[in-house]
Design a protein around this motif. Structure first.
Motif, PDB file in Angstrom:
ATOM      1  N   LYS A  65      13.044  -7.504  85.414  1.00  8.56           N
ATOM      2  CA  LYS A  65      13.404  -8.013  84.093  1.00  8.56           C
ATOM      3  C   LYS A  65      13.332  -6.930  83.017  1.00  8.56           C
ATOM      4  N   THR A  66      12.526  -5.893  83.245  1.00  9.03           N
ATOM      5  CA  THR A  66      12.241  -4.942  82.164  1.00  9.03           C
ATOM      6  C   THR A  66      12.622  -3.497  82.450  1.00  9.03           C
ATOM      7  N   ALA A  67      12.651  -3.094  83.723  1.00 10.65           N
ATOM      8  CA  ALA A  67      12.874  -1.678  84.050  1.00 10.65           C
ATOM      9  C   ALA A  67      14.340  -1.413  84.349  1.00 10.65           C
ATOM     10  N   ILE A  68      14.868  -0.333  83.793  1.00  8.39           N
ATOM     11  CA  ILE A  68      16.260   0.033  84.030  1.00  8.39           C
ATOM     12  C   ILE A  68      16.465   0.434  85.491  1.00  8.39           C
ATOM     13  N   ARG A  69      15.538   1.191  86.038  1.00  2.00           N
ATOM     14  CA  ARG A  69      15.706   1.708  87.410  1.00  2.00           C
ATOM     15  C   ARG A  69      14.820   0.932  88.386  1.00  2.00           C
ATOM     16  N   TRP A  70      14.859  -0.391  88.278  1.00  2.00           N
ATOM     17  CA  TRP A  70      14.013  -1.209  89.145  1.00  2.00           C
ATOM     18  C   TRP A  70      14.407  -1.085  90.608  1.00  2.00           C
ATOM     19  N   LYS A  71      15.658  -0.739  90.883  1.00  2.00           N
ATOM     20  CA  LYS A  71      16.079  -0.578  92.277  1.00  2.00           C
ATOM     21  C   LYS A  71      15.345   0.588  92.938  1.00  2.00           C
ATOM     22  N   ASP A  72      14.993   1.599  92.167  1.00  2.00           N
ATOM     23  CA  ASP A  72      14.209   2.714  92.708  1.00  2.00           C
ATOM     24  C   ASP A  72      12.826   2.228  93.142  1.00  2.00           C
ATOM     25  N   ASP A  74      12.096  -0.852  94.071  1.00  2.00           N
ATOM     26  CA  ASP A  74      12.307  -1.644  95.283  1.00  2.00           C
ATOM     27  C   ASP A  74      12.435  -0.745  96.507  1.00  2.00           C
ATOM     28  N   GLY A  75      13.186   0.357  96.348  1.00  2.00           N
ATOM     29  CA  GLY A  75      13.378   1.286  97.463  1.00  2.00           C
ATOM     30  C   GLY A  75      12.089   1.957  97.886  1.00  2.00           C
ATOM     31  N   ALA A  76      11.264   2.325  96.903  1.00  2.00           N
ATOM     32  CA  ALA A  76       9.983   2.961  97.213  1.00  2.00           C
ATOM     33  C   ALA A  76       9.069   1.990  97.961  1.00  2.00           C
ATOM     34  N   TRP A  77       9.038   0.731  97.505  1.00  2.00           N
ATOM     35  CA  TRP A  77       8.181  -0.252  98.156  1.00  2.00           C
ATOM     36  C   TRP A  77       8.686  -0.576  99.563  1.00  2.00           C
ATOM     37  N   LYS A  78       9.981  -0.559  99.765  1.00  2.00           N
ATOM     38  CA  LYS A  78      10.534  -0.821 101.099  1.00  2.00           C
ATOM     39  C   LYS A  78       9.977   0.172 102.112  1.00  2.00           C
ATOM     40  N   GLN A  79       9.788   1.419 101.691  1.00  2.00           N
ATOM     41  CA  GLN A  79       9.238   2.438 102.585  1.00  2.00           C
ATOM     42  C   GLN A  79       7.735   2.246 102.790  1.00  2.00           C
ATOM     43  N   ALA A  80       7.034   1.829 101.739  1.00  2.00           N
ATOM     44  CA  ALA A  80       5.572   1.741 101.803  1.00  2.00           C
ATOM     45  C   ALA A  80       5.070   0.428 102.396  1.00  2.00           C
ATOM     46  N   GLU A  81       5.876  -0.611 102.372  1.00  2.00           N
ATOM     47  CA  GLU A  81       5.412  -1.942 102.786  1.00  2.00           C
ATOM     48  C   GLU A  81       4.856  -1.996 104.207  1.00  2.00           C
ATOM     49  N   THR A 120       4.312   3.891  93.083  1.00  2.00           N
ATOM     50  CA  THR A 120       4.844   2.531  92.961  1.00  2.00           C
ATOM     51  C   THR A 120       3.822   1.510  93.444  1.00  2.00           C
ATOM     52  N   VAL A 121       3.183   1.788  94.585  1.00  2.00           N
ATOM     53  CA  VAL A 121       2.156   0.878  95.104  1.00  2.00           C
ATOM     54  C   VAL A 121       0.983   0.820  94.131  1.00  2.00           C
ATOM     55  N   ARG A 122       0.577   1.960  93.622  1.00  2.00           N
ATOM     56  CA  ARG A 122      -0.549   2.005  92.674  1.00  2.00           C
ATOM     57  C   ARG A 122      -0.234   1.197  91.416  1.00  2.00           C
ATOM     58  N   ALA A 123       0.978   1.350  90.890  1.00  2.00           N
ATOM     59  CA  ALA A 123       1.361   0.590  89.697  1.00  2.00           C
ATOM     60  C   ALA A 123       1.346  -0.908  89.977  1.00  2.00           C
ATOM     61  N   GLY A 124       1.792  -1.287  91.176  1.00  2.00           N
ATOM     62  CA  GLY A 124       1.785  -2.699  91.538  1.00  2.00           C
ATOM     63  C   GLY A 124       0.388  -3.266  91.639  1.00  2.00           C
ATOM     64  N   MET A 125      -0.538  -2.476  92.149  1.00  2.00           N
ATOM     65  CA  MET A 125      -1.919  -2.949  92.253  1.00  2.00           C
ATOM     66  C   MET A 125      -2.585  -3.023  90.884  1.00  2.00           C
ATOM     67  N   PHE A 126      -2.348  -2.038  90.048  1.00  2.00           N
ATOM     68  CA  PHE A 126      -2.992  -2.024  88.736  1.00  2.00           C
ATOM     69  C   PHE A 126      -2.360  -3.032  87.779  1.00  2.00           C
ATOM     70  N   PHE A 127      -1.196  -3.577  88.163  1.00  2.00           N
ATOM     71  CA  PHE A 127      -0.546  -4.608  87.362  1.00  2.00           C
ATOM     72  C   PHE A 127      -1.355  -5.896  87.361  1.00  2.00           C
ATOM     73  N   SER A 128      -2.162  -6.090  88.412  1.00  2.00           N
ATOM     74  CA  SER A 128      -2.969  -7.304  88.558  1.00  2.00           C
ATOM     75  C   SER A 128      -4.439  -6.937  88.666  1.00  2.00           C
ATOM     76  N   LYS A 129      -5.301  -7.728  88.053  1.00  2.00           N
ATOM     77  CA  LYS A 129      -6.742  -7.473  88.144  1.00  2.00           C
ATOM     78  C   LYS A 129      -7.222  -7.481  89.585  1.00  2.00           C
ATOM     79  N   SER A 130      -6.684  -8.381  90.399  1.00  2.00           N
ATOM     80  CA  SER A 130      -7.143  -8.493  91.785  1.00  2.00           C
ATOM     81  C   SER A 130      -6.700  -7.313  92.640  1.00  2.00           C
ATOM     82  N   GLY A 131      -5.823  -6.461  92.115  1.00  2.00           N
ATOM     83  CA  GLY A 131      -5.375  -5.311  92.886  1.00  2.00           C
ATOM     84  C   GLY A 131      -6.117  -4.032  92.581  1.00  2.00           C
ATOM     85  N   ARG A 132      -7.027  -4.071  91.610  1.00  2.00           N
ATOM     86  CA  ARG A 132      -7.637  -2.832  91.126  1.00  2.00           C
ATOM     87  C   ARG A 132      -8.772  -2.314  91.997  1.00  2.00           C
TER      88      ARG A 132
END
Length: 322
Positions: A65-72, A74-81, A120-132
């Motif tokens: 909803k907010t990032a211009i390059r959100w597809k990047d 998604d691509g990074a997470w696809k590799q890390a998942e 990307t993974v780090r940003a996703g974890m720090f986005f939520s308190k339970s991920g920190r």
């Protein structure tokens, strides 16, 4: 909703259940059935929605909803998942990050790519308190590329791009505005003010705060010549167009122009770097260069471009005369 059960999937066991007619599957990451049984017990003890993949889903949904390059992202997470998705945040450790780094290096990926995936993974974890609870270690930040075009090389590149009018326009406007590639490809004619001699690179919408800052820059003589020709021939709202449509990428055409010009190690971003370097070599004050580039901190500009200024450290050297 059915109970979790063990099922062999692509050579490894997975925890599988049916939810509203759809199948949910999480890899247990082992081909040994006894070990899979033990891991299934551990898996069932984890709170719902607390796995890394669940937290990443929330983060990525927000970024779409907010990032211009959100597809990047998604691509990074696809590799890390496959490495991180099935874990709890507290199971992400420095050692695991190192193993992931080494695996990706063995696959031929560059440090900058691996760093982006882990960021990307780090940003996703720090986005939520339970991920920190996750602990990360990233590959070192790659050194910035020192390559920039001389003005003679720039002329060669423009000449080589004649068969590709949209690429030639992109090259000239990149070197005369120092704009980022995305800003130029999104530039529309309503933000080119010929009367005032200004180009507003900002889109002026609700997402401006989420983008890297974009400046309003003057139209110099060379830029005006190209812009006026492009305006007369325009067939759509976008300044950089091809066949009546907005250009989404210049990667292939730009490489073809570089090959024709015999230039190696040149990317579209180097055009912006070249423009800034030319300003520094012409003794333009760092504050002016910073504003032209849209930097929010002059120190960012100085760290990158002060060293190509002819007077860099000259006063300090003069103080050592004796």
């Amino acid at each position: 909703m059915s109970e979790w059960r063990i099922k062999l999937y692509r050579g490894k066991y997975a925890a599988v259940r049916s939810v509203n007619g759809a199948t949910e599957r999480y890899s247990l990451r082992t081909a040994d059935y006894a070990e899979a049984q033990r891991r299934l017990i551990d898996f069932q003890l984890q709170p719902e929605g607390e796995l890394v993949r669940d937290l990443m889903a929330v983060y990525l949904a927000d970024k779409r909803k907010t990032a211009i390059r959100w597809k990047d992202l998604d691509g990074a997470w696809k590799q890390a998942e496959p490495t991180f998705g099935h874990l709890r945040p507290d199971q992400i450790t420095r050692d695991l990050c190192r193993k992931y780094r080494d695996m990706r290096y063995a696959q031929g990926r560059k440090p900058a790519t691996v760093r982006k995936e882990l960021e990307t993974v780090r940003a996703g974890m720090f986005f939520s308190k339970s991920g920190r609870a996750a602990i990360f270690e990233l590959p070192p930040q790659p050194k910035p590329k020192e390559r920039f075009l001389t003005k003679e090389e720039a002329r060669q590149l423009v000449k080589a791009a004649r068969p590709f009018p949209h690429i030639r326009a992109f090259i000239v406007l990149s070197l005369t505005t120092a704009a980022r590639q995305s800003a130029l490809l999104e530039l529309t004619w309503d933000r080119v003010d010929f009367k005032r001699g200004r180009i507003s690179l900002s889109l002026g919408d609700d997402l401006d705060e989420t983008r890297k800052r974009r400046a309003e820059v003057p139209i110099n003589r060379r830029a005006r010549l190209y812009l006026e020709a492009l305006y007369r021939a325009r067939t759509c709202d976008y300044v950089i167009e091809w066949g009546g449509h907005r250009v989404l990428s210049v990667k292939k055409g730009f490489k073809a122009a570089c090959d024709r010009a015999g230039l190696e190690g040149v990317t579209p971003h180097i055009l912006r770097h070249s423009a800034a370097s030319w300003m520094a070599m012409a003794r333009v004050p760092m504050l002016d260069i910073s504003k032209y580039l849209g930097h929010t901190d002059i120190m960012v500009t100085a760290r990158r471009y002060a060293k190509v200024h002819p007077d860099y450290l000259r006063q300090a050297a003069d103080a050592l005369e004796w």
